[in-house]
Design a protein around this motif. Structure first.
Motif, PDB file in Angstrom:
ATOM      1  N   ILE A  15      15.359  55.209 181.782  1.00 41.73           N
ATOM      2  CA  ILE A  15      15.641  53.953 182.193  1.00 41.73           C
ATOM      3  C   ILE A  15      14.462  53.246 183.069  1.00 41.73           C
ATOM      4  CG2 ILE A  15      17.052  52.998 183.816  1.00 41.73           C
ATOM      5  CD1 ILE A  15      19.099  55.220 183.072  1.00 41.73           C
ATOM      6  N   GLY A  16      13.420  53.858 183.638  1.00 45.75           N
ATOM      7  CA  GLY A  16      12.526  53.339 184.387  1.00 45.75           C
ATOM      8  C   GLY A  16      11.537  52.461 183.482  1.00 45.75           C
ATOM      9  N   SER A  17      11.191  53.313 182.417  1.00 46.27           N
ATOM     10  CA  SER A  17      10.324  52.766 181.300  1.00 46.27           C
ATOM     11  C   SER A  17      10.932  51.539 180.678  1.00 46.27           C
ATOM     12  CB  SER A  17       9.998  53.784 180.350  1.00 46.27           C
ATOM     13  OG  SER A  17      10.950  54.158 179.378  1.00 46.27           O
ATOM     14  N   VAL A  23      10.967  43.758 182.649  1.00 44.97           N
ATOM     15  CA  VAL A  23      10.354  42.987 183.720  1.00 44.97           C
ATOM     16  C   VAL A  23       8.924  42.496 183.344  1.00 44.97           C
ATOM     17  CG1 VAL A  23       9.380  42.906 185.995  1.00 44.97           C
ATOM     18  CG2 VAL A  23      11.747  44.097 185.530  1.00 44.97           C
ATOM     19  N   THR A  24       7.815  43.256 182.886  1.00 46.29           N
ATOM     20  CA  THR A  24       6.696  42.973 182.480  1.00 46.29           C
ATOM     21  C   THR A  24       6.406  42.533 181.036  1.00 46.29           C
ATOM     22  OG1 THR A  24       6.127  45.402 181.972  1.00 46.29           O
ATOM     23  CG2 THR A  24       5.659  44.561 184.332  1.00 46.29           C
ATOM     24  N   GLY A  25       7.064  42.973 180.053  1.00 46.72           N
ATOM     25  CA  GLY A  25       7.245  42.625 178.718  1.00 46.72           C
ATOM     26  C   GLY A  25       5.776  43.735 178.066  1.00 46.72           C
ATOM     27  N   ILE A  26       5.517  44.495 178.866  1.00 45.82           N
ATOM     28  CA  ILE A  26       4.510  45.522 178.391  1.00 45.82           C
ATOM     29  C   ILE A  26       5.394  46.637 177.624  1.00 45.82           C
ATOM     30  CG2 ILE A  26       2.575  47.077 178.819  1.00 45.82           C
ATOM     31  CD1 ILE A  26       1.880  45.230 180.783  1.00 45.82           C
ATOM     32  N   PRO A  27       5.431  46.936 176.524  1.00 45.68           N
ATOM     33  CA  PRO A  27       5.977  48.228 176.167  1.00 45.68           C
ATOM     34  C   PRO A  27       5.576  49.683 176.651  1.00 45.68           C
ATOM     35  CG  PRO A  27       4.810  47.250 174.461  1.00 45.68           C
ATOM     36  CD  PRO A  27       4.643  46.353 175.432  1.00 45.68           C
ATOM     37  N   VAL A  28       6.320  50.717 176.955  1.00 46.75           N
ATOM     38  CA  VAL A  28       5.820  51.747 177.476  1.00 46.75           C
ATOM     39  C   VAL A  28       6.573  52.758 176.690  1.00 46.75           C
ATOM     40  CG1 VAL A  28       5.945  53.348 179.309  1.00 46.75           C
ATOM     41  CG2 VAL A  28       5.634  50.933 179.918  1.00 46.75           C
TER      42      VAL A  28
END
Length: 135
Positions: A15-17, A23-28
């Protein structure tokens, strides 16, 4: 109870990722969550090893010529791989690299290459210290 805690921890990480991506738009990816802390830890250990003043112990010096040659061959094959991974990762950091076992983004591939390269340098440094201390 421990199994329950592990399940909750995995759910919180996933959920955090997803929240971070939203929020940032950076996929993790999960690989990011595994490799990034390992890379940071290895950089820290390498810096500590380089700046420590302790001498190698006698038990560490028991390396044969075959072991030294094997390490050198592995180093010669793995170092170009780490360089190539870093170059490919930095070309397009947000590109998704897919494979049979999963996927990773360019920045993950870049710090995987950095992880392997730093590990090779760390081991080379340790081997050089052992070699010099034998003389």
């Amino acid at each position: 109870m421990r199994k329950f805690f592990n399940i909750i921890l995995v759910i919180v990480i996933i959920i955090g990722s997803e929240l971070f991506r939203k929020v940032t738009g950076i996929p993790v990816t999960i690989m990011d969550l595994i490799l990034f802390p390992l890379t940071v830890m290895l950089v820290y250990i390498t810096i500590l090893a380089i700046f420590s003043d302790e001498k190698p112990k006698d038990s560490e010096i028991m390396l044969s010529k075959l072991q030294m040659a094997t390490f050198s061959l592995i180093f010669l094959f793995v170092s170009p791989l780490s360089f190539w991974l870093s170059i490919e990762g930095f070309k397009d950091p947000l590109q998704l690299f897919t494979g049979v076992k999963g996927h990773a983004h360019g920045y993950t591939v870049a710090y995987l290459g950095a992880f392997v390269g730093i590990f090779c340098l760390f081991l080379s440094y340790k081997m050089a210290r052992l070699f010099i201390s034998k003389k």
